[in-house]
Design an enzyme around this catalytic site. Structure first.
Site, short mmCIF file in Angstrom:
data_model
loop_
_atom_site.label_atom_id
_atom_site.label_comp_id
_atom_site.label_asym_id
_atom_site.label_seq_id
_atom_site.Cartn_x
_atom_site.Cartn_y
_atom_site.Cartn_z
N ARG A 66 -44.23 26.90 -76.74
CA ARG A 66 -43.57 27.77 -77.73
C ARG A 66 -43.84 27.33 -79.16
O ARG A 66 -43.77 28.15 -80.09
CB ARG A 66 -42.07 27.86 -77.44
CG ARG A 66 -41.75 28.72 -76.23
CD ARG A 66 -40.25 28.85 -76.00
NE ARG A 66 -39.62 27.60 -75.65
CZ ARG A 66 -39.53 27.12 -74.42
NH1 ARG A 66 -40.02 27.80 -73.40
NH2 ARG A 66 -38.95 25.96 -74.19
N GLU A 103 -35.56 13.29 -68.52
CA GLU A 103 -34.35 12.93 -67.78
C GLU A 103 -34.73 12.43 -66.38
O GLU A 103 -34.23 11.42 -65.91
CB GLU A 103 -33.44 14.16 -67.70
CG GLU A 103 -32.04 13.84 -67.25
CD GLU A 103 -31.17 15.10 -67.22
OE1 GLU A 103 -31.65 16.16 -67.68
OE2 GLU A 103 -30.05 15.00 -66.72
P1 AMP Z 1 -37.17 17.08 -76.13
O1 AMP Z 1 -38.44 16.35 -75.85
O2 AMP Z 1 -36.02 16.58 -75.27
O3 AMP Z 1 -36.80 17.10 -77.59
O4 AMP Z 1 -37.37 18.58 -75.63
C1 AMP Z 1 -38.02 19.48 -76.45
C2 AMP Z 1 -38.87 20.46 -75.70
O5 AMP Z 1 -38.23 20.98 -74.55
C3 AMP Z 1 -39.17 21.64 -76.60
O6 AMP Z 1 -40.57 21.87 -76.55
C4 AMP Z 1 -38.36 22.78 -76.05
O7 AMP Z 1 -39.17 23.93 -75.92
C5 AMP Z 1 -37.87 22.34 -74.68
N1 AMP Z 1 -36.39 22.41 -74.53
C6 AMP Z 1 -35.55 21.36 -74.33
N2 AMP Z 1 -34.28 21.75 -74.19
C7 AMP Z 1 -34.28 23.10 -74.31
C8 AMP Z 1 -33.24 24.11 -74.29
N3 AMP Z 1 -31.94 23.80 -74.11
N4 AMP Z 1 -33.61 25.39 -74.48
C9 AMP Z 1 -34.92 25.72 -74.68
N5 AMP Z 1 -35.93 24.82 -74.70
C10 AMP Z 1 -35.62 23.53 -74.53
#
Ligand code: AMP
Length: 178
Positions: A66, A103
């Site tokens: 995205r 996770e």
């Molecule tokens: P992180 O590495 O934990 O910061 O996760 C970020 C990535 O996971 C991004 O590329 C988001 O597109 C996706 N992502 C994580 N949590 C969500 C959520 N609650 N809703 C939509 N996309 C998420």
């Protein structure tokens, strides 16, 4: 045709929360209604590129998948190049890789070794900041190839996950915080 400025509140109202997707306990932030609305899409790009004008950045980097949407549009607006950071195994040429913890398990992102010239001024974009693991891995990849990260930008930040702390070495900007 309306030229009224799009506000962060307009953007926030267009984001659909989908509980328990893709698994129980996750509140998925669905940005497809925002993307489908021409005024909101262009307003989101304006906000995510605010503070930069053509000539200020050499390339906008987007994170699979995205992040590509926002980064490619921002690159056109700023008259900069677009560079993808992709999930492992998708880029055809020689790559650097960075693995980060999820996770459950781990994930790996990659960039072409010659994606940027050393010292290039980079705006790094993704749709959403959660734990910050993905963006941190992308930033490490960019540093490996000598990029100068001017800012890491997100449309949405899940503030309670404190992903911003993992990115403390960089200027971080988000439009909508939950
Ligand atoms: P992180 O590495 O934990 O910061 O996760 C970020 C990535 O996971 C991004 O590329 C988001 O597109 C996706 N992502 C994580 N949590 C969500 C959520 N609650 N809703 C939509 N996309 C998420």
């Amino acid at each position: 045709m309306s030229h009224a400025t799009v506000t962060v509140t307009d953007l926030a109202h267009s984001i659909r929360n989908v509980p328990d997707f893709p698994k129980p306990g996750i509140q998925f932030k669905d940005i497809t209604p925002l993307l489908a609305d021409p005024r909101l899409l262009s307003g989101a790009i304006d906000l995510m590129t605010a503070g930069f004008k053509p000539g200020d950045v050499d390339a906008v980097v987007g994170i699979d998948a995205r992040g590509f949407i926002f980064a490619a549009a921002a690159a056109v607006k700023l008259k900069a190049g677009f560079i993808p950071v992709r999930k492992k195994g998708k880029l055809p040429y020689l790559t650097h890789e960075e693995t980060y913890d999820l996770e459950y398990g781990s994930s790996t992102v990659a960039i072409h070794i010659d994606a940027v010239r050393p010292g290039s001024r980079i705006l790094l974009l993704d749709d959403l900041l959660a734990t910050g693991g993905t963006a941190e891995a992308a930033a490490r990849l960019l540093e490996k190839i000598g990029a100068n990260i001017l800012q890491i930008g997100f449309l949405i930040e899940l503030g309670f996950l404190k992903g911003r702390h993992r990115l403390h070495r960089f200027p971080v900007k988000s439009q909508i915080t939950y």
